[in-house]
Design a protein around this motif. Structure first.
Motif, PDB file in Angstrom:
ATOM      1  N   ALA A  20       0.811  -1.208   0.000  1.00 46.46           N
ATOM      2  CA  ALA A  20       0.000   0.000   0.000  1.00 46.46           C
ATOM      3  C   ALA A  20       0.848   1.262   0.000  1.00 46.46           C
ATOM      4  O   ALA A  20       0.369   2.341  -0.343  1.00 46.46           O
ATOM      5  CB  ALA A  20      -0.925   0.016   1.224  1.00 46.46           C
ATOM      6  N   MET A  21       2.123   1.151   0.377  1.00 47.96           N
ATOM      7  CA  MET A  21       2.999   2.318   0.435  1.00 47.96           C
ATOM      8  C   MET A  21       3.344   2.786  -0.978  1.00 47.96           C
ATOM      9  O   MET A  21       3.672   1.981  -1.838  1.00 47.96           O
ATOM     10  CB  MET A  21       4.286   1.990   1.189  1.00 47.96           C
ATOM     11  N   PRO A  22       3.269   4.090  -1.248  1.00 45.38           N
ATOM     12  CA  PRO A  22       3.615   4.582  -2.583  1.00 45.38           C
ATOM     13  C   PRO A  22       5.097   4.413  -2.859  1.00 45.38           C
ATOM     14  O   PRO A  22       5.934   4.615  -1.984  1.00 45.38           O
ATOM     15  CB  PRO A  22       3.236   6.066  -2.512  1.00 45.38           C
ATOM     16  N   ALA A  23       5.413   4.030  -4.104  1.00 48.56           N
ATOM     17  CA  ALA A  23       6.814   3.864  -4.481  1.00 48.56           C
ATOM     18  C   ALA A  23       7.469   5.228  -4.621  1.00 48.56           C
ATOM     19  O   ALA A  23       6.837   6.214  -4.986  1.00 48.56           O
ATOM     20  CB  ALA A  23       6.902   3.105  -5.802  1.00 48.56           C
ATOM     21  N   ALA A  24       8.754   5.280  -4.282  1.00 49.77           N
ATOM     22  CA  ALA A  24       9.486   6.534  -4.409  1.00 49.77           C
ATOM     23  C   ALA A  24       9.576   6.932  -5.884  1.00 49.77           C
ATOM     24  O   ALA A  24       9.827   6.102  -6.751  1.00 49.77           O
ATOM     25  CB  ALA A  24      10.882   6.364  -3.818  1.00 49.77           C
ATOM     26  N   ALA A  25       9.339   8.190  -6.153  1.00 49.92           N
ATOM     27  CA  ALA A  25       9.374   8.677  -7.537  1.00 49.92           C
ATOM     28  C   ALA A  25      10.798   8.640  -8.071  1.00 49.92           C
ATOM     29  O   ALA A  25      11.751   8.926  -7.349  1.00 49.92           O
ATOM     30  CB  ALA A  25       8.818  10.092  -7.607  1.00 49.92           C
ATOM     31  N   GLN A  26      10.925   8.309  -9.334  1.00 54.72           N
ATOM     32  CA  GLN A  26      12.224   8.229  -9.977  1.00 54.72           C
ATOM     33  C   GLN A  26      12.782   9.624 -10.218  1.00 54.72           C
ATOM     34  O   GLN A  26      12.148  10.472 -10.838  1.00 54.72           O
ATOM     35  CB  GLN A  26      12.097   7.500 -11.318  1.00 54.72           C
ATOM     36  N   THR A  27      13.994   9.885  -9.726  1.00 56.55           N
ATOM     37  CA  THR A  27      14.649  11.163  -9.973  1.00 56.55           C
ATOM     38  C   THR A  27      15.202  11.178 -11.386  1.00 56.55           C
ATOM     39  O   THR A  27      15.915  10.254 -11.794  1.00 56.55           O
ATOM     40  CB  THR A  27      15.783  11.408  -8.967  1.00 56.55           C
ATOM     41  N   VAL A  28      14.887  12.222 -12.150  1.00 58.98           N
ATOM     42  CA  VAL A  28      15.302  12.281 -13.550  1.00 58.98           C
ATOM     43  C   VAL A  28      16.157  13.505 -13.858  1.00 58.98           C
ATOM     44  O   VAL A  28      16.725  13.604 -14.946  1.00 58.98           O
ATOM     45  CB  VAL A  28      14.080  12.266 -14.487  1.00 58.98           C
ATOM     46  N   GLY A  29      16.255  14.435 -12.909  1.00 58.25           N
ATOM     47  CA  GLY A  29      17.042  15.631 -13.160  1.00 58.25           C
ATOM     48  C   GLY A  29      17.112  16.524 -11.940  1.00 58.25           C
ATOM     49  O   GLY A  29      16.722  16.127 -10.837  1.00 58.25           O
ATOM     50  N   ILE A  51      14.363  16.708  -9.450  1.00 60.07           N
ATOM     51  CA  ILE A  51      13.125  16.676 -10.216  1.00 60.07           C
ATOM     52  C   ILE A  51      12.804  15.221 -10.522  1.00 60.07           C
ATOM     53  O   ILE A  51      13.678  14.467 -10.969  1.00 60.07           O
ATOM     54  CB  ILE A  51      13.258  17.479 -11.523  1.00 60.07           C
ATOM     55  N   ALA A  52      11.570  14.824 -10.268  1.00 59.71           N
ATOM     56  CA  ALA A  52      11.188  13.416 -10.386  1.00 59.71           C
ATOM     57  C   ALA A  52      10.189  13.206 -11.520  1.00 59.71           C
ATOM     58  O   ALA A  52       9.500  14.132 -11.964  1.00 59.71           O
ATOM     59  CB  ALA A  52      10.590  12.913  -9.071  1.00 59.71           C
ATOM     60  N   LEU A  53      10.139  11.962 -11.971  1.00 61.82           N
ATOM     61  CA  LEU A  53       9.154  11.565 -12.967  1.00 61.82           C
ATOM     62  C   LEU A  53       7.754  11.871 -12.441  1.00 61.82           C
ATOM     63  O   LEU A  53       7.425  11.551 -11.303  1.00 61.82           O
ATOM     64  CB  LEU A  53       9.298  10.076 -13.255  1.00 61.82           C
ATOM     65  N   GLY A  54       6.932  12.502 -13.257  1.00 60.09           N
ATOM     66  CA  GLY A  54       5.576  12.851 -12.847  1.00 60.09           C
ATOM     67  C   GLY A  54       5.430  14.228 -12.248  1.00 60.09           C
ATOM     68  O   GLY A  54       4.301  14.697 -12.057  1.00 60.09           O
ATOM     69  N   ASP A  55       6.537  14.912 -11.962  1.00 60.36           N
ATOM     70  CA  ASP A  55       6.450  16.255 -11.388  1.00 60.36           C
ATOM     71  C   ASP A  55       5.771  17.212 -12.369  1.00 60.36           C
ATOM     72  O   ASP A  55       6.070  17.208 -13.569  1.00 60.36           O
ATOM     73  CB  ASP A  55       7.843  16.800 -11.066  1.00 60.36           C
ATOM     74  N   ILE A  67      15.770  23.228 -15.671  1.00 54.24           N
ATOM     75  CA  ILE A  67      15.890  21.820 -15.281  1.00 54.24           C
ATOM     76  C   ILE A  67      16.936  21.176 -16.178  1.00 54.24           C
ATOM     77  O   ILE A  67      16.880  21.301 -17.395  1.00 54.24           O
ATOM     78  CB  ILE A  67      14.562  21.067 -15.468  1.00 54.24           C
ATOM     79  N   VAL A  68      17.902  20.493 -15.566  1.00 52.57           N
ATOM     80  CA  VAL A  68      18.874  19.718 -16.330  1.00 52.57           C
ATOM     81  C   VAL A  68      18.613  18.245 -16.058  1.00 52.57           C
ATOM     82  O   VAL A  68      18.605  17.810 -14.901  1.00 52.57           O
ATOM     83  CB  VAL A  68      20.325  20.084 -15.955  1.00 52.57           C
ATOM     84  N   PHE A  69      18.374  17.478 -17.134  1.00 55.05           N
ATOM     85  CA  PHE A  69      18.037  16.071 -17.006  1.00 55.05           C
ATOM     86  C   PHE A  69      19.292  15.195 -17.068  1.00 55.05           C
ATOM     87  O   PHE A  69      20.382  15.659 -17.422  1.00 55.05           O
ATOM     88  CB  PHE A  69      17.055  15.666 -18.105  1.00 55.05           C
ATOM     89  N   GLN A  70      19.124  13.921 -16.732  1.00 53.30           N
ATOM     90  CA  GLN A  70      20.245  13.003 -16.644  1.00 53.30           C
ATOM     91  C   GLN A  70      20.940  12.755 -17.977  1.00 53.30           C
ATOM     92  O   GLN A  70      22.090  12.342 -18.006  1.00 53.30           O
ATOM     93  CB  GLN A  70      19.782  11.676 -16.030  1.00 53.30           C
ATOM     94  N   ASP A  71      20.253  12.989 -19.087  1.00 51.05           N
ATOM     95  CA  ASP A  71      20.878  12.780 -20.402  1.00 51.05           C
ATOM     96  C   ASP A  71      21.497  14.070 -20.942  1.00 51.05           C
ATOM     97  O   ASP A  71      21.855  14.142 -22.107  1.00 51.05           O
ATOM     98  CB  ASP A  71      19.848  12.246 -21.405  1.00 51.05           C
ATOM     99  N   GLU A  72      21.612  15.104 -20.079  1.00 49.45           N
ATOM    100  CA  GLU A  72      22.203  16.398 -20.410  1.00 49.45           C
ATOM    101  C   GLU A  72      21.265  17.296 -21.215  1.00 49.45           C
ATOM    102  O   GLU A  72      21.679  18.353 -21.676  1.00 49.45           O
ATOM    103  CB  GLU A  72      23.548  16.244 -21.145  1.00 49.45           C
ATOM    104  N   SER A  73      20.028  16.881 -21.396  1.00 52.57           N
ATOM    105  CA  SER A  73      19.043  17.789 -21.976  1.00 52.57           C
ATOM    106  C   SER A  73      18.598  18.757 -20.886  1.00 52.57           C
ATOM    107  O   SER A  73      18.866  18.551 -19.699  1.00 52.57           O
ATOM    108  CB  SER A  73      17.844  17.012 -22.525  1.00 52.57           C
ATOM    109  N   SER A  74      17.923  19.822 -21.280  1.00 49.96           N
ATOM    110  CA  SER A  74      17.425  20.754 -20.281  1.00 49.96           C
ATOM    111  C   SER A  74      16.165  21.440 -20.775  1.00 49.96           C
ATOM    112  O   SER A  74      15.858  21.453 -21.975  1.00 49.96           O
ATOM    113  CB  SER A  74      18.485  21.810 -19.924  1.00 49.96           C
ATOM    114  N   ALA A  75      15.425  21.991 -19.832  1.00 44.71           N
ATOM    115  CA  ALA A  75      14.223  22.756 -20.141  1.00 44.71           C
ATOM    116  C   ALA A  75      14.281  24.042 -19.345  1.00 44.71           C
ATOM    117  O   ALA A  75      14.493  24.027 -18.137  1.00 44.71           O
ATOM    118  CB  ALA A  75      12.966  21.968 -19.776  1.00 44.71           C
TER     119      ALA A  75
END
Length: 233
Positions: A20-29, A51-55, A67-75
């Motif tokens: 029932a516990m929510p899974a930790a959100a994946q950090t992507v940047g 910054i996490a997936l779903g934010d 925001i800088v993402f793990q693949d070096e892209s940014s927004a």
């Protein structure tokens, strides 16, 4: 109840509680810079925050963030931006994967990274789907339509069953959801280049990525103009 039955029941209860516990959100940047202000779930996001997936990130009328993402892209979020990290899958060995952003409002500048060169990098709005290949684009979403303006690289535009490909900086795709039009809005701002070092499209120049940095946010040369990011007017 016998002792071993109580043990089994306790174990099942513990398993149910864990499920029932929510899974930790994946950090992507990471939010590398922010000002006046960018929020997530009603709370302000600061420079250095993960910054996490779903934010879902929103800036106010004077807010900006990078925001800088793990693949070096940014927004880079401009005023009144509304951006959700919908999907992010990155293979660090192959430097491939998928990144999908949902933009519901405002203006954002997207810098393609490793994924945009080898995988699928796209921005979805209520009106159009924009795909980037090793490039940079400004995306603006209003109540009646959306536009994507190419600054470097290649951009695909899909809406209403139509598909267009833009390779020349300064050209834009415009859509209200029923189809796609390509128009020329003007040349791109030469101060911008994607942080991953991607090659620009026809007519683009290799320049500094100063305006995608924290220092660039405070630079007059990188300031927003009339509620828009620097770029085609």
């Amino acid at each position: 109840m016998r002792p071993h039955s109580r043990t089994i029941a306790a174990g099942l209860a513990a398993l149910a509680a864990c499920a029932a516990m929510p899974a930790a959100a994946q950090t992507v940047g990471t939010m590398t810079a922010e000002r006046a202000a960018v929020t997530r779930d009603g709370g302000r996001v600061r420079a250095g925050d993960p910054i996490a997936l779903g934010d879902r990130l929103r800036s106010n009328a004077s807010g900006e963030g990078i925001i800088v993402f793990q693949d070096e892209s940014s927004a880079r979020l401009g005023p009144n931006a509304d951006l959700t990290i919908d999907s992010f899958v990155y293979d660090t060995q192959r430097r491939n994967g998928t990144v999908r952003l949902l933009q519901r409002g405002g203006t954002a500048r997207i810098f393609g990274g490793q994924i945009s060169k080898r995988g699928r990098s796209e921005v979805r709005t209520p009106h159009i789907v924009l795909g980037l290949r090793g490039g940079i684009a400004d995306v603006t979403v209003g109540p009646g339509g959306s536009s994507g303006t190419l600054l470097a690289g290649t951009m695909t535009c899909e809406a209403g069953g139509e598909r267009r490909t833009v390779t020349n900086p300064g050209f834009s795709c415009v859509s209200d959801g029923s189809g796609v039009q390509t128009v020329r809005l003007g040349g791109g701002d030469s101060r911008f280049v994607d942080p991953a070092g991607g090659q620009g499209g026809s007519g683009s120049r290799t320049v500094s990525n100063h305006c995608a940095s924290e220092a660039g946010m405070g630079s007059p040369a990188c300031a927003t103009r009339d509620g828009r990011l620097p770029g085609p007017q």
